[in-house]
Design a protein around this motif. Structure first.
Motif, short mmCIF file in Angstrom:
data_model
loop_
_atom_site.label_atom_id
_atom_site.label_comp_id
_atom_site.label_asym_id
_atom_site.label_seq_id
_atom_site.Cartn_x
_atom_site.Cartn_y
_atom_site.Cartn_z
N ARG A 263 -22.63 7.95 -72.32
CA ARG A 263 -21.25 7.51 -72.12
C ARG A 263 -20.47 8.15 -73.34
O ARG A 263 -19.47 8.82 -73.10
N LEU B 284 -20.82 1.97 -63.46
CA LEU B 284 -19.33 2.18 -64.45
C LEU B 284 -18.36 3.27 -63.63
O LEU B 284 -17.13 3.15 -64.13
N LEU C 210 -18.68 6.50 -63.74
CA LEU C 210 -18.78 7.50 -64.58
C LEU C 210 -19.42 8.62 -63.71
O LEU C 210 -19.12 10.06 -63.91
N PRO D 133 -14.83 4.36 -68.07
CA PRO D 133 -15.03 3.29 -67.00
C PRO D 133 -13.64 3.08 -66.31
O PRO D 133 -12.63 3.05 -66.84
N LEU E 89 -16.12 -2.46 -61.53
CA LEU E 89 -17.23 -1.62 -61.35
C LEU E 89 -17.58 -1.58 -59.98
O LEU E 89 -17.18 -2.43 -59.08
N ALA F 208 -15.25 -2.52 -69.34
CA ALA F 208 -14.50 -1.44 -68.57
C ALA F 208 -13.16 -1.25 -69.26
O ALA F 208 -12.74 -0.27 -69.14
N PRO G 106 -13.41 1.77 -73.24
CA PRO G 106 -13.84 3.21 -73.12
C PRO G 106 -14.72 3.68 -74.31
O PRO G 106 -15.55 4.90 -74.39
#
Length: 238
Positions: free
Chosen positions: A30, A71, A73, A89, A93, A232, A235
């Motif tokens: 991430r 997420l 991504l 994100p 979701l 969410a 970030p």
């Protein structure tokens, strides 16, 4: 979306030292997606290269990639690899056929009354099953195995309510619940808290205390919703 390979900084082998290997990989990937190490539109290194990069097994990498996809991504294309599709994100979701908002709006209307009814309708067989699941979850070493047991526990609580509609709905939601639970365990360290919350729900059901069971399930679902929202909206979370 481009299919170009990124400039892969695989020479820098990053050993992960976290509460779990999967959690460490999710947090590291991430951060590297957010800082542009793996830019939007580019393909991530292969599972084998990521496993070497983070000094973990390929199953751990697969768990992490599922969480990144949840997420919003990344996206995995069969035969092409996994691509970065966003640097942060989304507000909701992706959980199969459902969104996190769908779950958070619906679950309190299903699982809270189910727990309440279970406290007065549960059988001895139900209690044996619930305690066996709690014991299995506490001893389960695999994150994936734990979330599968988590789904079974929630179905077992609904079954103990004696209402087949509640049981059927939770069974239908199981795939989405498993995806959400896996993500929260890897990216937000939710498993220890969930273990405590699950135990309280089962204790209340065993005691025959419907109000306590109702409140315990409501607390559990609220904490899950808070964790998802935080994940969410933040970030910058490592």
């Amino acid at each position: 979306m481009g299919t170009n390979s990124p400039t892969e900084p695989t020479a820098r082998r990053t050993a992960v030292e976290r509460l779990s290997a999967g959690e460490g990989v999710v947090r590291s990937l991430r951060a590297e997606i957010a800082d542009g190490t793996f830019p939007v539109g580019n393909r991530l290194p292969s599972e084998a290269k990521l496993a070497d990069r983070y000094a973990v097994s390929r199953p751990v990498i697969r768990e992490a990639l599922r969480s990144l996809a949840t997420l919003g991504l990344t996206e995995t294309k069969t035969g092409s690899g996994t691509f970065v599709i966003a640097s942060a994100p989304e507000t909701g979701l992706h959980l199969g056929d459902y969104s996190s908002r769908d779950l958070h709006e619906a679950r309190p209307h299903i699982e809270v009354p189910a727990a309440e009814l279970a406290a007065t309708r549960r059988t001895e067989a139900d209690l044996v099953r619930l305690h066996a699941l709690l014991q299995s979850m506490s001893a389960e070493p695999s994150p994936r195995g734990w979330v599968e047991l988590d789904g079974e526990l929630h179905i077992a609580i609904a079954r103990a309510s004696g209402n087949r509609v509640f049981e059927s709905v939770i069974a239908e939601l199981r795939g989405a619940l498993t995806a959400q639970s896996e993500l929260l365990n890897l990216a937000a360290s939710r498993q220890p808290d969930s273990d405590v919350e699950h135990a309280e729900i089962v204790r209340a059901i065993e005691a025959g205390d419907s109000a306590r069971a109702r409140d315990a399930m409501a607390v559990h679902l609220a904490q899950v919703a808070v964790a998802v929202t935080d994940l969410a909206r933040n970030p910058g979370r490592p």
